[in-house]
Design a protein around this motif. Structure first.
Motif, mmCIF file in Angstrom:
data_model
loop_
_atom_site.group_PDB
_atom_site.id
_atom_site.type_symbol
_atom_site.label_atom_id
_atom_site.label_comp_id
_atom_site.label_asym_id
_atom_site.label_seq_id
_atom_site.Cartn_x
_atom_site.Cartn_y
_atom_site.Cartn_z
ATOM 1 N N ALA A 1 46.697 38.388 -38.508
ATOM 2 C CA ALA A 1 45.662 37.392 -38.205
ATOM 3 C C ALA A 1 44.894 37.008 -39.465
ATOM 4 C CB ALA A 1 44.707 37.936 -37.153
ATOM 5 N N LEU A 2 44.609 37.973 -40.305
ATOM 6 C CA LEU A 2 43.913 37.674 -41.554
ATOM 7 C C LEU A 2 44.753 36.757 -42.437
ATOM 8 C CD1 LEU A 2 42.539 41.238 -42.285
ATOM 9 C CD2 LEU A 2 41.116 39.182 -42.086
ATOM 10 N N ARG A 3 46.028 37.079 -42.571
ATOM 11 C CA ARG A 3 46.892 36.245 -43.408
ATOM 12 C C ARG A 3 46.964 34.821 -42.864
ATOM 13 N NH1 ARG A 3 51.347 39.295 -43.376
ATOM 14 N NH2 ARG A 3 50.643 40.471 -45.194
ATOM 15 N N GLU A 4 47.039 34.694 -41.569
ATOM 16 C CA GLU A 4 47.109 33.366 -40.952
ATOM 17 C C GLU A 4 45.832 32.570 -41.222
ATOM 18 O OE1 GLU A 4 47.255 31.430 -36.441
ATOM 19 O OE2 GLU A 4 47.843 33.524 -36.774
ATOM 20 N N GLN A 5 44.684 33.215 -41.056
ATOM 21 C CA GLN A 5 43.419 32.507 -41.250
ATOM 22 C C GLN A 5 43.176 32.171 -42.716
ATOM 23 O OE1 GLN A 5 41.217 31.444 -38.829
ATOM 24 N NE2 GLN A 5 42.821 32.047 -37.392
ATOM 25 N N ILE A 6 43.503 33.085 -43.612
ATOM 26 C CA ILE A 6 43.363 32.816 -45.045
ATOM 27 C C ILE A 6 44.216 31.623 -45.446
ATOM 28 C CG2 ILE A 6 43.938 33.725 -47.333
ATOM 29 C CD1 ILE A 6 43.104 36.514 -46.210
ATOM 30 N N THR A 7 45.458 31.624 -44.996
ATOM 31 C CA THR A 7 46.364 30.515 -45.316
ATOM 32 C C THR A 7 45.848 29.201 -44.761
ATOM 33 O OG1 THR A 7 48.247 32.040 -45.337
ATOM 34 C CG2 THR A 7 48.739 29.693 -45.097
ATOM 35 N N ALA A 8 45.305 29.240 -43.558
ATOM 36 C CA ALA A 8 44.795 28.012 -42.933
ATOM 37 C C ALA A 8 43.648 27.411 -43.726
ATOM 38 C CB ALA A 8 44.356 28.313 -41.498
ATOM 39 N N VAL A 9 42.751 28.246 -44.216
ATOM 40 C CA VAL A 9 41.623 27.724 -44.987
ATOM 41 C C VAL A 9 42.082 27.203 -46.348
ATOM 42 C CG1 VAL A 9 39.385 28.266 -46.023
ATOM 43 C CG2 VAL A 9 39.980 29.229 -43.800
ATOM 44 N N LEU A 10 42.959 27.953 -47.017
ATOM 45 C CA LEU A 10 43.435 27.509 -48.325
ATOM 46 C C LEU A 10 44.245 26.219 -48.244
ATOM 47 C CD1 LEU A 10 44.550 30.909 -49.925
ATOM 48 C CD2 LEU A 10 42.600 29.502 -50.610
ATOM 49 N N ASP A 11 44.969 26.042 -47.155
ATOM 50 C CA ASP A 11 45.863 24.881 -47.042
ATOM 51 C C ASP A 11 45.176 23.625 -46.523
ATOM 52 O OD1 ASP A 11 47.904 26.449 -47.951
ATOM 53 O OD2 ASP A 11 48.925 26.658 -46.013
ATOM 54 N N ASP A 12 43.982 23.759 -45.973
ATOM 55 C CA ASP A 12 43.293 22.608 -45.390
ATOM 56 C C ASP A 12 42.217 22.125 -46.352
ATOM 57 O OD1 ASP A 12 41.862 20.758 -43.944
ATOM 58 O OD2 ASP A 12 41.822 21.928 -42.092
ATOM 59 N N PRO A 13 42.413 20.977 -47.007
ATOM 60 C CA PRO A 13 41.434 20.508 -48.012
ATOM 61 C C PRO A 13 40.077 20.139 -47.424
ATOM 62 C CG PRO A 13 43.100 18.822 -47.594
ATOM 63 C CD PRO A 13 43.551 20.050 -46.878
ATOM 64 N N SER A 14 39.989 19.983 -46.110
ATOM 65 C CA SER A 14 38.707 19.589 -45.531
ATOM 66 C C SER A 14 37.644 20.667 -45.735
ATOM 67 C CB SER A 14 38.859 19.286 -44.030
ATOM 68 O OG SER A 14 39.138 20.459 -43.288
ATOM 69 N N TYR A 15 38.063 21.929 -45.716
ATOM 70 C CA TYR A 15 37.089 23.005 -45.957
ATOM 71 C C TYR A 15 36.536 22.926 -47.375
ATOM 72 C CZ TYR A 15 38.904 25.032 -41.637
ATOM 73 O OH TYR A 15 39.277 25.242 -40.333
ATOM 74 N N ARG A 16 37.423 22.714 -48.332
ATOM 75 C CA ARG A 16 36.993 22.608 -49.728
ATOM 76 C C ARG A 16 36.109 21.374 -49.929
ATOM 77 N NH1 ARG A 16 41.600 21.952 -51.697
ATOM 78 N NH2 ARG A 16 41.516 19.688 -51.913
ATOM 79 N N ASP A 17 36.495 20.259 -49.325
ATOM 80 C CA ASP A 17 35.722 19.029 -49.500
ATOM 81 C C ASP A 17 34.318 19.173 -48.911
ATOM 82 O OD1 ASP A 17 37.961 17.965 -50.678
ATOM 83 O OD2 ASP A 17 38.582 16.802 -48.922
ATOM 84 N N THR A 18 34.237 19.776 -47.727
ATOM 85 C CA THR A 18 32.922 19.968 -47.103
ATOM 86 C C THR A 18 32.074 20.938 -47.911
ATOM 87 O OG1 THR A 18 33.857 19.542 -44.920
ATOM 88 C CG2 THR A 18 31.725 20.647 -44.995
ATOM 89 N N ALA A 19 32.689 22.017 -48.371
ATOM 90 C CA ALA A 19 31.949 22.998 -49.170
ATOM 91 C C ALA A 19 31.409 22.368 -50.446
ATOM 92 C CB ALA A 19 32.841 24.193 -49.489
ATOM 93 N N ARG A 20 32.202 21.541 -51.087
ATOM 94 C CA ARG A 20 31.739 20.896 -52.325
ATOM 95 C C ARG A 20 30.629 19.887 -52.050
ATOM 96 N NH1 ARG A 20 37.591 20.030 -55.453
ATOM 97 N NH2 ARG A 20 37.893 22.249 -55.967
ATOM 98 N N ARG A 21 30.736 19.200 -50.945
ATOM 99 C CA ARG A 21 29.667 18.240 -50.598
ATOM 100 C C ARG A 21 28.354 18.965 -50.337
ATOM 101 N NH1 ARG A 21 27.821 16.741 -45.810
ATOM 102 N NH2 ARG A 21 29.639 17.519 -44.666
ATOM 103 N N LEU A 22 28.415 20.073 -49.617
ATOM 104 C CA LEU A 22 27.189 20.826 -49.357
ATOM 105 C C LEU A 22 26.623 21.413 -50.652
ATOM 106 C CD1 LEU A 22 27.780 22.700 -45.977
ATOM 107 C CD2 LEU A 22 26.951 20.387 -46.427
ATOM 108 N N ARG A 23 27.505 21.819 -51.546
ATOM 109 C CA ARG A 23 27.032 22.313 -52.853
ATOM 110 C C ARG A 23 26.236 21.232 -53.573
ATOM 111 N NH1 ARG A 23 27.773 24.936 -57.845
ATOM 112 N NH2 ARG A 23 28.281 23.517 -59.543
ATOM 113 N N GLU A 24 26.757 20.015 -53.602
ATOM 114 C CA GLU A 24 26.042 18.933 -54.289
ATOM 115 C C GLU A 24 24.689 18.677 -53.640
ATOM 116 O OE1 GLU A 24 26.959 17.589 -57.154
ATOM 117 O OE2 GLU A 24 28.588 19.061 -57.045
ATOM 118 N N ASP A 25 24.644 18.728 -52.329
ATOM 119 C CA ASP A 25 23.364 18.552 -51.629
ATOM 120 C C ASP A 25 22.385 19.667 -51.997
ATOM 121 O OD1 ASP A 25 24.436 16.328 -50.416
ATOM 122 O OD2 ASP A 25 24.798 17.305 -48.481
ATOM 123 N N MET A 26 22.875 20.898 -52.062
ATOM 124 C CA MET A 26 22.007 22.023 -52.391
ATOM 125 C C MET A 26 21.485 21.929 -53.823
ATOM 126 S SD MET A 26 24.159 25.094 -50.511
ATOM 127 C CE MET A 26 22.962 26.423 -50.733
#
Length: 462
Positions: A412-437
């Motif tokens: 389950a951990l491997r599946e979830q890690i892969t899902a986050v790394l492979d989906d650019p939406s998580y990275r894009d949202t995280a970077r947007r929130l960083r800029e806001d902060m």
């Protein structure tokens, strides 16, 4: 200006105060940090003057361990724990088995709260609620009380009475000091109840500084249930546990919108004293994953629930670089290390995350906020109530996923890690929130506002 900063004796609660205290000191103001004596080394290590208040033997972690033992509450380990040897069926060495998820809304958890253990019943729904705790989980939180009765919320908040015991232990020494030192302003983290107490006794503004998501805000409606002993000792009708102003570093996407005087400001990480290895390899182009697990579970006697070694095992089969930020005491649990682990040991999380693509963590406030300000997606694997709460909000805000600790098998951990790394939406949202902060006022830029607040005194009607 004299500023008294208050915290209970847990480093994770103290650390978010440090950059603001530094800013005030750099502006020429006097700052003293009051806490139970056990926290004094951490305060001094941060370069701040410490006021040890109360019994030197008081230890909030020890009080929590006693309460947990009396209630026979333990996090539920992952289903394949016995096979991997990460923990026994109870989650503690030699403890009685407890494989039943604590999802009934009882008061058995560490913050007293109708909590879940991170099992399937605690998965966030579309509206952010959970099957067991519609409206909140962590540390007695209510999450806006969505779907929960007032009595249910009150039961949740009883867990903060441990923090009241910390405040009671500090109160007499802190009040005596404040009477002769005469602070102009009080800063306090959300469960450092001695902070608003000193504000009341001295008639000066008390400013609450959030660690992360405001899951303590609803406590104001039931403060007599939580801090009644403190009110009785000093003959007060109210403490105003939320103070006169709340300083909020959390992005709105993860925050609850409570009707309180609030000022947003930039989160500046302070992860305690640590050294960045000079020879840490620069990024090579492969995804870099940071794994860390905090120290609270270990201090509460749940050290065998630290499943970071299992996370590293899950990462061994992936094309990724791994850095593991753990204490010296946790280091031995990771042997043998996979070939893709670049570094393991005590390292500053903020500096590490600048070159990382994912943080896998247990869901502490410090790790959550440090990842956010660095624009790094997260996989939260929670067991404890506050961890579950942060994991839910991370998932809700689109910056990562939450995998309940009771379900965190290697697969389950491997599946979830892969899902986050492979989906650019998580990275894009995280970077947007960083800029806001990063666009928010820094602690140094807040100092003039705090000076004005101290000059103006307590708000009318406070």
């Amino acid at each position: 200006m004299r500023v008294l900063a208050a915290t209970w004796d847990m480093p994770g609660h103290f650390n978010p105060l440090v950059p603001l205290c530094w800013a005030l000191r750099a502006a020429g103001h006097e700052v003293v940090v009051v806490s139970n004596p056990g926290l004094v080394p951490a305060i001094v290590q941060a370069g701040l003057p410490a006021l040890p208040a109360g019994d030197p033997g008081f230890d909030s972690y020890a009080v929590l361990r006693e309460q947990l033992a009396a209630r026979s509450w333990r996090p539920v380990p992952p289903a394949d724990t016995a096979a991997t040897g990460t923990a026994n069926a109870s989650g503690t060495a030699g403890g009685p088995a407890n494989t039943t998820a604590n999802t009934a809304g009882t008061t058995g958890g560490p913050a007293g709260a109708g909590e879940t253990d991170g099992s399937a019943a605690a998965r966030p729904s579309a509206d952010g609620s959970t099957g067991a705790n519609a409206g909140g989980s962590a540390g007695g939180s209510t999450g806006g009380d969505a779907g929960g009765s007032a009595d249910h919320t009150r039961r949740r908040l009883h867990g903060f009475r441990v923090a009241t015991r910390s405040a009671l232990a500090q109160a007499d020494d802190a009040a005596a000091f404040a009477r002769h030192w005469r602070p102009d302003l009080v800063l306090f983290e959300p469960v450092a109840f001695v902070g608003p107490l000193i504000g009341k006794l001295c008639g000066v503004p008390a400013v609450r500084v959030l660690w992360s998501v405001d899951f303590t805000g609803p406590m104001a409606r039931f403060e007599a249930d939580v801090v009644g002993d403190l009110l009785d000792r000093f003959g007060l009708e109210r403490l105003d546990v939320n103070g006169d102003l709340t300083l909020d570093p959390c992005p709105p996407e993860l925050q609850y919108d409570l009707d309180l005087p609030r000022r947003r400001f930039r989160f500046v990480p302070y992860n305690g004293a640590s050294v960045l290895p000079a020879d840490l390899e620069p990024p090579t182009g492969l995804p870099r994953v940071c794994v860390t697990w905090g120290t609270s579970q270990e201090r509460l006697g749940f050290d065998r629930m630290m499943i970071a070694p299992r996370v590293v095992e899950a990462l061994a089969g992936l094309k990724a670089e791994v850095v593991v930020a753990v204490t010296d005491g946790q280091r031995a649990a990771f042997d043998p290390l996979p070939d893709n682990v670049l570094r393991i040991g005590r390292m500053p999380l903020d500096a590490l995350l600048r070159d990382c693509d994912l943080l896998v963590q247990q869901g502490g406030a410090g790790g959550t906020m440090t990842a956010l300000v660095n624009g790094v997606p997260q996989l939260v694997v929670p067991h404890m109530p506050d961890e579950i709460f942060h994991g839910r909000q991370v998932e809700r805000g689109g910056v990562g996923r939450c995998l309940p600790g009771a379900e965190a098998t290697v697969e389950a951990l491997r599946e979830q890690i892969t899902a986050v790394l492979d989906d650019p939406s998580y990275r894009d949202t995280a970077r947007r929130l960083r800029e806001d902060m990063l666009a928010l006022p820094t602690p140094a830029q807040l100092v003039p506002e705090l000076e004005e607040l101290a000059r103006a005194g307590v708000r009318p009607g406070a």
